[in-house]
Design a protein around this motif. Structure first.
Motif, PDB file in Angstrom:
ATOM      1  N   GLY A  31     -35.812 -31.724 -53.954  1.00 24.43           N
ATOM      2  CA  GLY A  31     -34.570 -32.198 -53.901  1.00 24.43           C
ATOM      3  C   GLY A  31     -34.964 -33.624 -54.043  1.00 24.43           C
ATOM      4  N   VAL A  32     -35.835 -34.374 -54.347  1.00 26.60           N
ATOM      5  CA  VAL A  32     -35.816 -35.717 -54.746  1.00 26.60           C
ATOM      6  C   VAL A  32     -35.606 -36.028 -56.174  1.00 26.60           C
ATOM      7  CG1 VAL A  32     -37.983 -35.858 -53.312  1.00 26.60           C
ATOM      8  CG2 VAL A  32     -38.454 -35.492 -55.661  1.00 26.60           C
ATOM      9  N   GLU A  33     -35.312 -37.210 -56.555  1.00 26.47           N
ATOM     10  CA  GLU A  33     -34.718 -37.627 -57.628  1.00 26.47           C
ATOM     11  C   GLU A  33     -35.841 -37.178 -58.865  1.00 26.47           C
ATOM     12  OE1 GLU A  33     -33.408 -41.808 -59.899  1.00 26.47           O
ATOM     13  OE2 GLU A  33     -34.520 -41.902 -58.032  1.00 26.47           O
ATOM     14  N   ARG A  34     -35.171 -36.889 -60.132  1.00 28.19           N
ATOM     15  CA  ARG A  34     -36.121 -36.518 -61.022  1.00 28.19           C
ATOM     16  C   ARG A  34     -36.381 -37.836 -61.713  1.00 28.19           C
ATOM     17  NH1 ARG A  34     -33.184 -31.486 -64.059  1.00 28.19           N
ATOM     18  NH2 ARG A  34     -35.019 -31.706 -65.344  1.00 28.19           N
ATOM     19  N   ILE A  35     -37.654 -37.695 -62.043  1.00 29.86           N
ATOM     20  CA  ILE A  35     -38.376 -39.049 -62.949  1.00 29.86           C
ATOM     21  C   ILE A  35     -39.096 -38.618 -63.969  1.00 29.86           C
ATOM     22  CG2 ILE A  35     -38.219 -40.612 -60.931  1.00 29.86           C
ATOM     23  CD1 ILE A  35     -41.121 -40.071 -60.530  1.00 29.86           C
ATOM     24  N   ARG A  36     -39.717 -39.355 -64.886  1.00 30.04           N
ATOM     25  CA  ARG A  36     -40.632 -39.047 -65.613  1.00 30.04           C
ATOM     26  C   ARG A  36     -42.089 -39.095 -65.385  1.00 30.04           C
ATOM     27  NH1 ARG A  36     -39.867 -43.483 -70.011  1.00 30.04           N
ATOM     28  NH2 ARG A  36     -40.413 -44.543 -67.950  1.00 30.04           N
ATOM     29  N   VAL A  37     -42.802 -38.339 -66.102  1.00 28.40           N
ATOM     30  CA  VAL A  37     -44.303 -38.558 -65.701  1.00 28.40           C
ATOM     31  C   VAL A  37     -44.833 -39.856 -65.626  1.00 28.40           C
ATOM     32  CG1 VAL A  37     -46.622 -37.902 -66.289  1.00 28.40           C
ATOM     33  CG2 VAL A  37     -44.789 -35.948 -66.647  1.00 28.40           C
ATOM     34  N   HIS A  38     -44.382 -40.708 -66.582  1.00 25.59           N
ATOM     35  CA  HIS A  38     -44.850 -42.258 -66.787  1.00 25.59           C
ATOM     36  C   HIS A  38     -44.442 -42.801 -65.477  1.00 25.59           C
ATOM     37  CE1 HIS A  38     -46.751 -45.323 -68.811  1.00 25.59           C
ATOM     38  NE2 HIS A  38     -45.386 -46.339 -68.452  1.00 25.59           N
ATOM     39  N   ASP A  39     -43.274 -42.457 -64.896  1.00 27.71           N
ATOM     40  CA  ASP A  39     -42.739 -43.282 -63.866  1.00 27.71           C
ATOM     41  C   ASP A  39     -43.440 -42.976 -62.430  1.00 27.71           C
ATOM     42  OD1 ASP A  39     -40.409 -44.042 -65.158  1.00 27.71           O
ATOM     43  OD2 ASP A  39     -39.425 -42.251 -64.741  1.00 27.71           O
ATOM     44  N   LEU A  40     -44.319 -41.856 -62.578  1.00 26.89           N
ATOM     45  CA  LEU A  40     -45.337 -41.976 -61.616  1.00 26.89           C
ATOM     46  C   LEU A  40     -46.373 -43.297 -61.463  1.00 26.89           C
ATOM     47  CD1 LEU A  40     -46.684 -38.049 -61.768  1.00 26.89           C
ATOM     48  CD2 LEU A  40     -44.792 -39.362 -59.765  1.00 26.89           C
ATOM     49  N   ARG A  41     -46.914 -43.750 -62.727  1.00 30.38           N
ATOM     50  CA  ARG A  41     -47.520 -44.892 -62.698  1.00 30.38           C
ATOM     51  C   ARG A  41     -46.728 -46.176 -62.068  1.00 30.38           C
ATOM     52  NH1 ARG A  41     -51.646 -47.777 -65.687  1.00 30.38           N
ATOM     53  NH2 ARG A  41     -50.738 -49.488 -66.998  1.00 30.38           N
ATOM     54  N   HIS A  42     -45.283 -46.156 -62.707  1.00 33.27           N
ATOM     55  CA  HIS A  42     -44.474 -47.311 -62.074  1.00 33.27           C
ATOM     56  C   HIS A  42     -44.523 -47.017 -60.611  1.00 33.27           C
ATOM     57  CE1 HIS A  42     -41.861 -47.207 -65.889  1.00 33.27           C
ATOM     58  NE2 HIS A  42     -42.977 -47.603 -66.143  1.00 33.27           N
ATOM     59  N   SER A  43     -44.580 -46.085 -59.924  1.00 40.82           N
ATOM     60  CA  SER A  43     -44.342 -45.646 -58.535  1.00 40.82           C
ATOM     61  C   SER A  43     -45.874 -46.395 -57.911  1.00 40.82           C
ATOM     62  CB  SER A  43     -44.472 -44.211 -58.269  1.00 40.82           C
ATOM     63  OG  SER A  43     -42.984 -43.617 -58.728  1.00 40.82           O
ATOM     64  N   HIS A  44     -46.666 -46.114 -58.410  1.00 40.74           N
ATOM     65  CA  HIS A  44     -48.143 -46.671 -57.999  1.00 40.74           C
ATOM     66  C   HIS A  44     -48.150 -48.176 -58.014  1.00 40.74           C
ATOM     67  CE1 HIS A  44     -52.361 -46.635 -57.240  1.00 40.74           C
ATOM     68  NE2 HIS A  44     -52.452 -47.586 -58.130  1.00 40.74           N
ATOM     69  N   VAL A  45     -47.504 -48.818 -59.178  1.00 43.38           N
ATOM     70  CA  VAL A  45     -47.661 -50.418 -58.993  1.00 43.38           C
ATOM     71  C   VAL A  45     -46.528 -50.920 -58.145  1.00 43.38           C
ATOM     72  CG1 VAL A  45     -47.015 -52.401 -60.505  1.00 43.38           C
ATOM     73  CG2 VAL A  45     -48.109 -50.266 -61.571  1.00 43.38           C
ATOM     74  N   SER A  46     -45.467 -49.892 -57.912  1.00 45.00           N
ATOM     75  CA  SER A  46     -44.488 -50.602 -57.033  1.00 45.00           C
ATOM     76  C   SER A  46     -44.827 -50.506 -55.485  1.00 45.00           C
ATOM     77  CB  SER A  46     -43.194 -49.543 -57.085  1.00 45.00           C
ATOM     78  OG  SER A  46     -42.746 -49.723 -58.429  1.00 45.00           O
ATOM     79  N   LEU A  47     -45.596 -49.645 -55.064  1.00 44.22           N
ATOM     80  CA  LEU A  47     -46.237 -49.202 -53.944  1.00 44.22           C
ATOM     81  C   LEU A  47     -47.390 -50.408 -53.447  1.00 44.22           C
ATOM     82  CD1 LEU A  47     -46.883 -47.228 -51.627  1.00 44.22           C
ATOM     83  CD2 LEU A  47     -48.489 -46.445 -52.709  1.00 44.22           C
ATOM     84  N   LEU A  48     -48.034 -50.646 -54.783  1.00 46.10           N
ATOM     85  CA  LEU A  48     -49.320 -51.754 -54.445  1.00 46.10           C
ATOM     86  C   LEU A  48     -48.574 -53.098 -54.133  1.00 46.10           C
ATOM     87  CD1 LEU A  48     -51.929 -50.817 -56.981  1.00 46.10           C
ATOM     88  CD2 LEU A  48     -51.622 -50.124 -54.722  1.00 46.10           C
ATOM     89  N   ILE A  49     -47.335 -53.497 -54.953  1.00 46.20           N
ATOM     90  CA  ILE A  49     -46.598 -54.561 -54.715  1.00 46.20           C
ATOM     91  C   ILE A  49     -46.045 -54.719 -53.563  1.00 46.20           C
ATOM     92  CG2 ILE A  49     -44.533 -55.892 -55.403  1.00 46.20           C
ATOM     93  CD1 ILE A  49     -45.256 -55.114 -58.213  1.00 46.20           C
ATOM     94  N   HIS A  50     -45.344 -53.487 -52.978  1.00 46.15           N
ATOM     95  CA  HIS A  50     -44.931 -53.530 -51.760  1.00 46.15           C
ATOM     96  C   HIS A  50     -45.903 -53.647 -50.469  1.00 46.15           C
ATOM     97  CE1 HIS A  50     -41.333 -52.526 -49.198  1.00 46.15           C
ATOM     98  NE2 HIS A  50     -42.173 -51.485 -48.376  1.00 46.15           N
ATOM     99  N   MET A  51     -47.000 -53.404 -50.935  1.00 45.77           N
ATOM    100  CA  MET A  51     -48.287 -53.454 -49.693  1.00 45.77           C
ATOM    101  C   MET A  51     -48.850 -54.721 -49.825  1.00 45.77           C
ATOM    102  SD  MET A  51     -50.254 -49.779 -50.651  1.00 45.77           S
ATOM    103  CE  MET A  51     -51.535 -50.038 -49.353  1.00 45.77           C
ATOM    104  N   GLY A  52     -48.518 -55.648 -50.632  1.00 45.08           N
ATOM    105  CA  GLY A  52     -48.831 -57.049 -50.598  1.00 45.08           C
ATOM    106  C   GLY A  52     -49.941 -57.341 -51.769  1.00 45.08           C
ATOM    107  N   PHE A  53     -50.415 -56.337 -52.364  1.00 41.08           N
ATOM    108  CA  PHE A  53     -51.627 -56.804 -53.218  1.00 41.08           C
ATOM    109  C   PHE A  53     -51.004 -57.923 -54.436  1.00 41.08           C
ATOM    110  CE2 PHE A  53     -53.068 -52.702 -51.462  1.00 41.08           C
ATOM    111  CZ  PHE A  53     -54.143 -53.070 -51.083  1.00 41.08           C
ATOM    112  N   SER A  54     -51.846 -58.634 -54.810  1.00 42.96           N
ATOM    113  CA  SER A  54     -51.619 -59.552 -55.783  1.00 42.96           C
ATOM    114  C   SER A  54     -51.452 -59.080 -57.325  1.00 42.96           C
ATOM    115  CB  SER A  54     -52.733 -60.771 -56.037  1.00 42.96           C
ATOM    116  OG  SER A  54     -53.825 -60.221 -56.604  1.00 42.96           O
ATOM    117  N   ALA A  55     -50.882 -59.747 -58.071  1.00 39.06           N
ATOM    118  CA  ALA A  55     -50.461 -59.400 -59.415  1.00 39.06           C
ATOM    119  C   ALA A  55     -51.869 -59.171 -60.180  1.00 39.06           C
ATOM    120  CB  ALA A  55     -49.518 -60.082 -60.021  1.00 39.06           C
ATOM    121  N   VAL A  56     -52.819 -60.110 -59.794  1.00 37.89           N
ATOM    122  CA  VAL A  56     -53.998 -59.999 -60.574  1.00 37.89           C
ATOM    123  C   VAL A  56     -54.829 -58.678 -60.128  1.00 37.89           C
ATOM    124  CG1 VAL A  56     -56.355 -60.948 -60.778  1.00 37.89           C
ATOM    125  CG2 VAL A  56     -54.279 -62.674 -60.623  1.00 37.89           C
TER     126      VAL A  56
END
Length: 368
Positions: free
Chosen positions: A293-318
């Motif tokens: 029942g979650v929103e349908r996304i592409r496989v590559h969007d799992l990578r986007h999700s990982h980056v988004s999670l790390l940004i939200h956790m406060g890690f630096s862009a570097v």
């Protein structure tokens, strides 16, 4: 004599006659060569240029460009470039003379491209327009750099306007946890999705992984190759950029699961672990996304999700860029807009800092 020594300057000069596309004779002089050999080499290249490229049709120079560049890039990269040129560039410029193409011709081509639609009738993404124009510009740059074309007309015009904005979809951690709970833990897809989400791998990097890439003691995985299938042929090659070569630390709990999983598979040291196809992986993603029942996304969007999670956790862009193999920090920062409520959170935290610094005390407006 076409090549002679300038005794006063101590250098060599080339002076050669050639005919242009209208068969008119011109003289080309080039000075400042340190050796006669360099001067002769330039002369040979210039004569070759005039006989095969400048003054000839664009499509003939495309053949020269192909001979020069195709051996230097990955097959999948070249196939993508060739498709763009064949379908979006050659139909317009193919029968035009390379050195007669002006900025006004580029603008006319841009207007034509901007009217094109995808097969389903929707607009191309703005990023695709950028890709198309970059491919055209790279051909002219090659002519300028190696075949003495005077200038690149693409650089004198603005980018193609229009197109739908690029959309990034992603799952929050809670959404991924709901999704993965519906994937059987005995399935190879379970571990594939876990690696993609928690390590931020690209699909090709995942499919290229072998047992030898893992160090379960250090809890790391080496990303040193990528897997693609081009026209039915499986190809393993280096990542596109140097930054793609990296060591990714795996969360300990996931590392333990992966270690147990590969032991059950009993794969060889250099044998690929994830042998599913991109199509199969996408089908499984859509299947379990629908079931959970979650929103349908592409496989590559799992990578986007990982980056988004790390940004939200406060890690630096570097730090994030190094982990996922981004070429530059600018790419990592591009994800920052994905967090709903981030601007509000920033404002709230700044407000807290301001209150502490200036001793601000809230005032009830009704009492004024």
């Amino acid at each position: 004599m076409s090549v002679y020594r300038d005794e006063k300057r101590g250098t060599w000069t080339v002076s050669v006659y050639y005919r242009d596309y209208e068969n008119e004779v011109h003289r080309k002089t080039k000075r400042g060569f340190a050796t006669k050999r360099e001067a002769l080499e330039w002369e040979r290249n210039f004569v070759l240029l005039k006989s095969r490229c400048t003054g000839k049709l664009f499509r003939y120079f495309w053949e020269t460009y192909t001979e020069d560049m195709k051996p230097q890039v990955r097959k999948s990269t070249w196939d993508a470039k060739e498709h763009v040129v064949r379908t979006k560039i050659l139909p317009f410029f193919g029968d035009m003379k390379l050195d007669m193409i002006k900025p006004r011709d580029i603008i006319k081509w841009q207007n034509q491209i901007a009217q094109m639609k995808r097969k389903d009738g929707s607009d191309y993404a703005a990023s695709y327009y950028k890709t198309i124009q970059s491919q055209l510009s790279s051909i002219f740059n090659h002519a300028v750099r190696y075949y003495d074309l005077e200038s690149n007309p693409v650089k004198k015009v603005l980018p193609i306007s229009g197109g739908r904005p690029q959309e990034f979809c992603y799952w929050k951690k809670e959404e991924f946890e709901i999704f993965i709970s519906h994937v059987p833990s005995t399935s190879i897809f379970y571990y594939a999705f876990e690696m993609l989400y928690w390590c931020g791998l690209r699909e090709g990097e995942l499919f290229a992984l072998t047992l030898g890439d893992f160090d379960f003691n250090k809890k790391t995985v080496e990303i040193n190759k990528t897997f693609t299938v081009v026209k039915g042929e499986p190809i393993i090659s280096l990542p596109k950029t140097q930054s793609g070569l990296r060591t990714v630390t795996i969360p300990e709990s996931l590392c333990n699961e992966i270690e147990g999983f590969v032991k059950e598979l009993q794969v060889e040291e250099d044998e690929r672990i994830f042998k599913a196809s991109k199509t199969q992986l996408n089908l499984m993603l859509q299947k379990y996304a629908e079931e959970s029942g979650v929103e349908r996304i592409r496989v590559h969007d799992l990578r986007h999700s990982h980056v988004s999670l790390l940004i939200h956790m406060g890690f630096s862009a570097v730090a994030i860029g190094k982990r996922v193999g981004h070429k530059s920090e600018r790419i990592t920062y591009y994800y920052a807009h994905l967090f709903p409520g981030v601007q509000e959170e920033i404002a709230d935290r700044l407000d807290k800092e301001r209150r502490e610094d200036v001793g601000y005390e809230a005032i009830d407006i009704d009492t004024i």
